[in-house]
Design an enzyme around this catalytic site. Structure first.
Site, short mmCIF file in Angstrom:
data_model
loop_
_atom_site.label_atom_id
_atom_site.label_comp_id
_atom_site.label_asym_id
_atom_site.label_seq_id
_atom_site.Cartn_x
_atom_site.Cartn_y
_atom_site.Cartn_z
CE LYS A 1 9.65 -0.48 -9.56
NZ LYS A 1 10.21 -1.06 -10.80
CB CYS B 1 -0.90 0.01 1.23
SG CYS B 1 -1.94 -1.45 1.41
#
EC number: 2.6.1.16
Length: 617
Positions: A612, A2
């Site tokens: 990512k 997050c």
């Protein structure tokens, strides 16, 4: 996985817009929902959140209509509870006076939730985050200050967490707490910030402090306070001068994290590779840490090279050169499998840990576990001040600049040139190369940026054309021998990640041991031909004999006996130097993956189900 951000402005009512801009810079981490909380005057805590893309949620919930100087924001990647409006962050307590956003995983959330519900708290989401707001509510209700509540929270929670919190009782502050999940404080003019990533604060701050495990505190428009726990259960502020000593100046510009006219970050970052290679190479050969790291590698009783995803593939390439040049037989380790190797780790072990972000959970767990057994650690990372940087005995920095696209491109080649340079230096330290030979091979690497530049130019048209022909494919092989097999693994990962076409890489010599059974007329096979293994053409021929559509990607000066019916894509010459093969051959496959994604209608910057930076287990 997050992303969180908190901002405290001295004046104006624009915090909502600034939060949205910061969250957009965190999109690369992956997300399925977003939200913000703002303290509106004269004293109202307002939350806007929903599942969906940032722009969609902003329009649907009226985020930009919020007025206030202080707020927090979040992009969520679901770990507890499905992606929906209720589970989106921020979360609040029963009274709506505390709001929290969180990155990480709270391991003991189930037992904590049961205890809170037994005491009358009403939790409405399925997340592990919501209970934080309720715990803070309890501590405040018992008479503790907010700082004391954070200290208590740090002793109760198990797992990893980076938290940013608002409290109506102190409307000019954003509180924070960090443990095993990245968090930075940004210091600006008339504004201070806290965020998961430096990239998120570039619009408002260039001076940053990277928080360490267990640290907590607050930001306000006027200042920053950071505290750390004591062994007796209390806490204390950082000593005088310590705060100033930890401030780092960030030279990235906001523009460097934008697309700069390219349709996607992935394409931009592919084209940035020559510059990234030049800056990484120039930086590492001048870094005193290189010789310290080389000495550790050369003297290691055993060597482990650990990473995940693309970083693992870079480690495989590094392992190849360490073996070929320095005669060092290390063990490449997939980070999530590190426990298999732990029994053999001791004080004679040296670990090369590769992580672009420096925050990859599995890699950090391996590093921490092995350091606990006496191993020494060499970190390879793109982020100064990251967790890996702090855990390592020696850190070798990439200088690739921010990489926004989820699929790693420029950082793979930057990791490659760094590990090649380390291999050459270690070979010198081990006495396998003379000083003259070391200088000669290092000089060869000076040609890497130009090789990558020419490869990109040579590959663009061919990759686009191939993508138009292969966009309907369901599967393909990408094979090679020696170095080529390692480059093939990264090539296959790129195709899978962004185009969603199954691509399998394996050592070409294994074809007859099973994989060739899948080959039928029209099946696509790519062969990565490197300077060390021209015999791979034999494998290409046996694939062609079974009806496969075979394309060989090779340096133009590699002598290959190519029969009719096999396509050869000639990439820039390498002079027979395997050191330059990665830069001559890799860009074609990066561009192939990119154009396949675009041709199939997918966004290559945001592949589904991926993030990512993987900061949870």
């Amino acid at each position: 996985m997050c992303g969180i951000i908190g901002l405290a402005f001295a004046e104006g009512n624009s915090v909502a817009g600034a939060l949205v801009r910061g969250l957009k810079r965190l999109e690369y981490r992956g997300y399925d929902s977003m939200g913000v909380a703002v303290i509106e005057p004269p004293g109202r805590l307002v939350v806007r959140k929903a599942a969906g893309k940032i722009g969609e949620v902003v329009r649907r919930t009226g985020v930009l209509s919020l007025r206030g100087r202080v707020g927090i924001g979040h992009t969520r990647w679901a770990t507890h509870g499905p992606p929906n409006d209720v589970n989106a962050h921020p979360h609040t307590d029963c009274g709506g006076r505390v709001a929290v956003v969180h990155n990480g995983v709270i391991r003991n959330y189930a037992s904590l939730r049961r205890e809170l519900e037994a005491r009358g708290h009403r939790l409405v989401s399925e997340t592990d985050t919501e209970l934080v707001a309720h715990l803070i509510e309890e501590y405040l209700g018992r008479g503790y200050s907010f700082l004391e509540a954070l200290s208590l929270l740090g002793r109760v929670l198990r797992g990893s967490y980076a938290l940013a919190l608002l409290h109506l009782g102190e409307p000019d502050k954003v509180y924070f707490l960090r443990y095993k999940s990245p968090l930075v404080v940004g210091l600006g003019e008339g504004v201070n910030a806290v965020a998961s990533d430096i990239t998120a604060v570039l619009d408002v701050a260039r001076d940053v402090i990277v928080l360490e495990d267990g640290e907590f505190g607050w930001i306000s428009p006027e200042g920053v306070a950071i505290y750390r726990p004591r062994g007796d259960g209390g806490f204390e502020p950082l000593p005088p001068g310590a705060l100033e000593e930890r401030v780092k100046r960030v030279e990235w510009t906001p523009e460097s994290a934008s697309k700069a006219g390219y349709p996607h970050f992935m394409l931009k970052e592919i084209y940035e590779q020559p510059r990234a290679l030049a800056e990484t190479f120039e930086g590492i050969i001048e870094d005193p840490a290189l010789l310290r790291a080389a000495g550790l590698v050369a003297g290691a009783g055993r060597l482990l090279i650990v990473g995940a995803g693309t970083s693992f593939h870079a480690g495989l390439v590094g392992h190849y050169y360490l073996s070929r040049l320095a005669g060092i037989l290390g063990h490449p380790v997939v980070a999530s499998e590190h426990k298999v190797y732990t029994p053999g780790v001791d004080g004679e072990t040296v670990v090369v840990a590769v992580s672009q972000s420096g925050e990859t959970y599995d890699t950090l767990e391996a590093v921490r576990e092995w350091r606990g057994r006496g191993a020494r650690v060499i970190g390879v990372t793109n982020v100064v001040g990251s967790a890996l940087d702090r855990e390592a005995d020696v850190t070798l920095y990439l200088r690739a600049g921010p990489e926004i696209g989820v699929a790693a491109t420029k950082t793979f080649l930057a990791q490659t040139i760094l590990l090649q340079t380390l291999s050459i230096a270690a070979a010198g330290e081990a006495g396998r190369l003379t000083s003259g030979e070391t200088r000669e091979l290092t000089g060869v690497l000076e040609g890497a940026p130009d090789a990558a530049r020419r490869a990109i130019l040579a590959s663009e048209g061919a990759a686009r054309e191939a993508a138009s022909l292969l966009k309907g494919a369901g599967s393909m092989y990408i094979i090679g021998r020696g170095l080529g097999g390692r480059l093939a693994m990264e090539a296959a990962l790129k195709v899978k990640e962004v185009s969603y076409i199954h691509a399998e890489a394996y050592p070409a010599g294994e074809s007859k041991h099973g994989p060739i059974a899948l080959v039928e007329p029209g099946f696509k096979v790519y062969v990565v031909a490197t300077s060390d293994s021209p015999e791979v053409m034999g494998n290409a021929i046996e694939m062609k004999a079974r009806g496969a559509s075979v394309t060989v990607v090779a340096p133009s000066d590699l002598q290959l006996d190519t029969p009719e019916g096999i396509e050869v894509l000639k990439m820039p010459p390498t002079g027979g130097e395997t050191l330059l093969d990665p830069y001559s051959l890799t860009p074609y496959f990066q561009l192939l993956a990119y154009h396949l994604a675009v041709a199939r209608g997918y966004d290559p910057d945001k592949p589904r189900n991926l993030a990512k930076t993987v900061t949870v287990e």
